[in-house]
Design a protein around this motif. Structure first.
Motif, PDB file in Angstrom:
ATOM      1  N   ARG A   1     -15.295 -11.433 -10.770  1.00  0.00           N
ATOM      2  CA  ARG A   1     -14.569 -10.561  -9.844  1.00  0.00           C
ATOM      3  C   ARG A   1     -14.277 -11.269  -8.527  1.00  0.00           C
ATOM      4  O   ARG A   1     -14.973 -12.184  -8.117  1.00  0.00           O
ATOM      5  CB  ARG A   1     -15.381  -9.275  -9.588  1.00  0.00           C
TER       6      ARG A   1
ATOM      7  N   GLU B   1      -6.271   4.461   0.488  1.00  0.00           N
ATOM      8  CA  GLU B   1      -5.557   3.261   0.026  1.00  0.00           C
ATOM      9  C   GLU B   1      -6.468   2.393  -0.829  1.00  0.00           C
ATOM     10  O   GLU B   1      -6.068   1.901  -1.883  1.00  0.00           O
ATOM     11  CB  GLU B   1      -5.050   2.450   1.223  1.00  0.00           C
ATOM     12  N   ARG B   2      -7.695   2.237  -0.349  1.00  0.00           N
ATOM     13  CA  ARG B   2      -8.650   1.399  -1.109  1.00  0.00           C
ATOM     14  C   ARG B   2      -8.890   1.978  -2.500  1.00  0.00           C
ATOM     15  O   ARG B   2      -8.892   1.259  -3.494  1.00  0.00           O
ATOM     16  CB  ARG B   2      -9.978   1.304  -0.351  1.00  0.00           C
TER      17      ARG B   2
ATOM     18  N   ASP C   1      -9.617  -4.965  -3.045  1.00  0.00           N
ATOM     19  CA  ASP C   1      -8.512  -4.728  -3.974  1.00  0.00           C
ATOM     20  C   ASP C   1      -7.179  -4.496  -3.255  1.00  0.00           C
ATOM     21  O   ASP C   1      -6.117  -4.772  -3.800  1.00  0.00           O
ATOM     22  CB  ASP C   1      -8.855  -3.532  -4.879  1.00  0.00           C
ATOM     23  N   LEU C   2      -7.264  -3.949  -2.044  1.00  0.00           N
ATOM     24  CA  LEU C   2      -6.044  -3.726  -1.258  1.00  0.00           C
ATOM     25  C   LEU C   2      -5.347  -5.069  -1.000  1.00  0.00           C
ATOM     26  O   LEU C   2      -4.144  -5.221  -1.201  1.00  0.00           O
ATOM     27  CB  LEU C   2      -6.450  -3.085   0.077  1.00  0.00           C
TER      28      LEU C   2
ATOM     29  N   ARG D   1      -5.739   0.893  -9.388  1.00  0.00           N
ATOM     30  CA  ARG D   1      -4.625   0.115  -9.953  1.00  0.00           C
ATOM     31  C   ARG D   1      -5.069  -1.263 -10.434  1.00  0.00           C
ATOM     32  O   ARG D   1      -4.682  -1.716 -11.500  1.00  0.00           O
ATOM     33  CB  ARG D   1      -3.515  -0.056  -8.906  1.00  0.00           C
ATOM     34  N   ILE D   2      -5.873  -1.905  -9.604  1.00  0.00           N
ATOM     35  CA  ILE D   2      -6.347  -3.239  -9.991  1.00  0.00           C
ATOM     36  C   ILE D   2      -7.210  -3.131 -11.253  1.00  0.00           C
ATOM     37  O   ILE D   2      -7.107  -3.965 -12.164  1.00  0.00           O
ATOM     38  CB  ILE D   2      -7.142  -3.888  -8.832  1.00  0.00           C
TER      39      ILE D   2
ATOM     40  N   LEU E   1      -1.029 -10.160  -5.171  1.00  0.00           N
ATOM     41  CA  LEU E   1      -0.394 -10.160  -6.501  1.00  0.00           C
ATOM     42  C   LEU E   1       1.085  -9.831  -6.368  1.00  0.00           C
ATOM     43  O   LEU E   1       1.932 -10.445  -7.034  1.00  0.00           O
ATOM     44  CB  LEU E   1      -1.093  -9.153  -7.411  1.00  0.00           C
TER      45      LEU E   1
ATOM     46  N   LEU F   1      -5.962  -7.866  -2.613  1.00  0.00           N
ATOM     47  CA  LEU F   1      -5.630  -8.498  -3.892  1.00  0.00           C
ATOM     48  C   LEU F   1      -4.292  -7.981  -4.422  1.00  0.00           C
ATOM     49  O   LEU F   1      -3.452  -8.757  -4.898  1.00  0.00           O
ATOM     50  CB  LEU F   1      -6.754  -8.222  -4.908  1.00  0.00           C
ATOM     51  N   ALA F   2      -4.057  -6.655  -4.289  1.00  0.00           N
ATOM     52  CA  ALA F   2      -2.783  -6.078  -4.751  1.00  0.00           C
ATOM     53  C   ALA F   2      -1.617  -6.680  -3.983  1.00  0.00           C
ATOM     54  O   ALA F   2      -0.578  -7.019  -4.551  1.00  0.00           O
ATOM     55  CB  ALA F   2      -2.814  -4.558  -4.589  1.00  0.00           C
ATOM     56  N   LYS F   3      -1.797  -6.820  -2.670  1.00  0.00           N
ATOM     57  CA  LYS F   3      -0.727  -7.405  -1.848  1.00  0.00           C
ATOM     58  C   LYS F   3      -0.423  -8.829  -2.306  1.00  0.00           C
ATOM     59  O   LYS F   3       0.732  -9.232  -2.409  1.00  0.00           O
ATOM     60  CB  LYS F   3      -1.154  -7.433  -0.379  1.00  0.00           C
TER      61      LYS F   3
ATOM     62  N   GLU G   1      -5.837   1.418  -4.675  1.00  0.00           N
ATOM     63  CA  GLU G   1      -5.695   0.028  -5.113  1.00  0.00           C
ATOM     64  C   GLU G   1      -6.793  -0.365  -6.097  1.00  0.00           C
ATOM     65  O   GLU G   1      -6.537  -1.093  -7.054  1.00  0.00           O
ATOM     66  CB  GLU G   1      -5.703  -0.938  -3.918  1.00  0.00           C
ATOM     67  N   THR G   2      -7.986   0.128  -5.857  1.00  0.00           N
ATOM     68  CA  THR G   2      -9.086  -0.192  -6.779  1.00  0.00           C
ATOM     69  C   THR G   2      -8.755   0.325  -8.176  1.00  0.00           C
ATOM     70  O   THR G   2      -8.962  -0.359  -9.176  1.00  0.00           O
ATOM     71  CB  THR G   2     -10.398   0.435  -6.269  1.00  0.00           C
TER      72      THR G   2
ATOM     73  N   SER H   1       0.849  -1.190   0.000  1.00  0.00           N
ATOM     74  CA  SER H   1       0.000   0.000   0.000  1.00  0.00           C
ATOM     75  C   SER H   1       0.888   1.244   0.000  1.00  0.00           C
ATOM     76  O   SER H   1       2.069   1.162   0.350  1.00  0.00           O
ATOM     77  CB  SER H   1      -0.900  -0.008   1.232  1.00  0.00           C
TER      78      SER H   1
END
Lengths: 205, 181
Positions: free
Chosen positions: B5, A134-135, B10-11, A141-142, B17, B13-15, A138-139, A35
């Motif tokens: 989905r 952060e959410r 997503d936080l 980016r994902i 990944l 999920l990013a970690k 990340e949302t 993050s």
């Protein structure tokens, strides 16, 4: 030739550059998933971890046995990988408490629900604000990553599998997607390249 | 893919990944220099720093090895030194006069040996430096001081002292020098 003698004769400038380069590669992977408030840094983390690996091999804390692994650089890379993993887990632990995973590395739906509840409630408005940022980050980016692989279903499947709670190790993904581990490794490398391109805000830091 | 989905945020999920990416090994021909530049590091400077890291690591490993063996050397030293403590004042007394000074020197010598035995190397060195300043570079003092310097991780200084020892203790000094190599 004894270990000390081999270490003595090593070209540390060359090995050092290779090792820090390798550590930087790993750091970029971990950093992509971190993050924005995570403290793991790219350049310094890479060099520090490589230095630590060299020190540990010299002092014998990490015991290099040339008869088992004649290539010192490969051995050092293994040490760097292990140390980098510890560093990342320590850094991540400052931001979350990870629930235990099952024997296959996956999390149950129940655990995911608990985690979801954990990360959506906070009594501190400032913490909540940071979490929201952060959410959102990340949302974005994902979503960018999903958009970038929309015409590459074999890569999108990786994201989806991990999103469903599949363990992130290649063997877990291989079992989940019924493909070989080497195929998963190739896909992960391709996905990483795409991710580093789309996640410019983080990967370039 | 939106119909499939994930069930995690997503936080997380990013970690995950990121961790999955870290599971991959770079290609064999990873361009380390380019990788370094991509995170703002100069490869030449990194090469220099890594060389220094290895030199420091080597020194530190050597010091640790010496520290591990030092207690054994000091035990040997103490075992072999008992008969050398008394002759100093005795000889001084026989030469006539200065018995007070000789006894004082002997007591400081005993103290220095005791300090060495207890691992208090800095103070042992102080006592021995004072003895050498007053009585000259006697082989026994140099022998003891070399051990104090080893305890202080001053290995090069210890080598110099061992190399300067002449007389009865010379063979033992040479043997210790060989072990230090």
């Amino acid at each position: 030739m004894e270990v000390a003698e081999r270490l003595e004769k090593t070209d540390w400038a060359r090995v050092g550059v290779q090792l820090v380069g390798y550590a930087a590669y790993l750091a970029r992977s971990y950093r992509w998933g971190a993050s924005p408030t995570d403290t793991i840094a790219l350049g310094m983390a890479a060099e520090d971890v490589a230095s630590l690996a060299i020190r540990k091999v010299w002092t014998g804390e990490r015991c290099w046995a040339p008869e088992r692994q004649p290539d010192l650089l490969l051995f050092l890379k293994g040490v760097v990988r292990s140390e980098m993993g510890h560093l990342y887990r320590r850094s991540a632990a400052q931001h979350e408490i990870r629930p235990p995973t099952g024997p296959d590395g996956a999390e149950s739906e129940e655990r995911l629900a608990i985690r979801s509840a954990d990360t959506t409630e906070s009594a501190d408005p400032e913490v909540e604000l940071i979490r929201n940022e952060e959410r959102a980050h990340e949302t974005r980016r994902i979503q960018e990553l999903r958009d970038a692989v929309h015409d590459k279903p074999e890569l999108a499947m990786i994201i989806d599998a991990i999103g469903r709670g599949c363990g992130e190790r290649p063997r877990h993904l291989a079992a989940e997607l019924s493909v070989s581990v080497s195929e998963i490794n190739n896909r992960l490398k391709r996905l990483r390249r795409v991710a580093l391109r789309v996640g410019t805000g983080v990967s370039a830091s | 893919m939106s119909e499939n989905r994930s069930s995690m945020n997503d936080l997380e999920l990013a970690k995950r990944l990121g961790r999955a990416f870290a599971e991959t090994e770079p290609d064999e021909e990873l361009d380390a220099a380019a990788e370094l530049r991509s995170v703002g590091l100069d490869p030449d400077e990194v090469a220099e720093r890594m060389k220094r890291v290895a030199i420091r690591a080597k020194r530190s490993a050597r010091n640790a090895e010496i520290r591990a063996r030092l207690q054994g050397w000091i035990d040997d030293l103490i075992d072999g030194i008992g008969d050398r403590l008394m002759p100093v004042p005795a000889a001084a007394v026989l030469r006539g006069g200065a018995s007070g000074q000789a006894q004082q020197a002997d007591s400081r010598l005993e103290e220095a040996v005791a300090l060495l035995g207890n691992g208090v190397y800095d103070e042992a060195k102080e006592r021995l430096d004072a003895l050498i300043a007053e009585h000259g570079e006697q082989e026994l003092y140099l022998w003891l001081l070399a051990h104090a310097e080893l305890g202080r991780d001053e290995n090069e200084r210890a080598r110099e002292l061992l190399g300067a020892i002449r007389g009865d203790l010379e063979p033992r000094a040479r043997k210790l020098l060989t072990e230090l190599d």
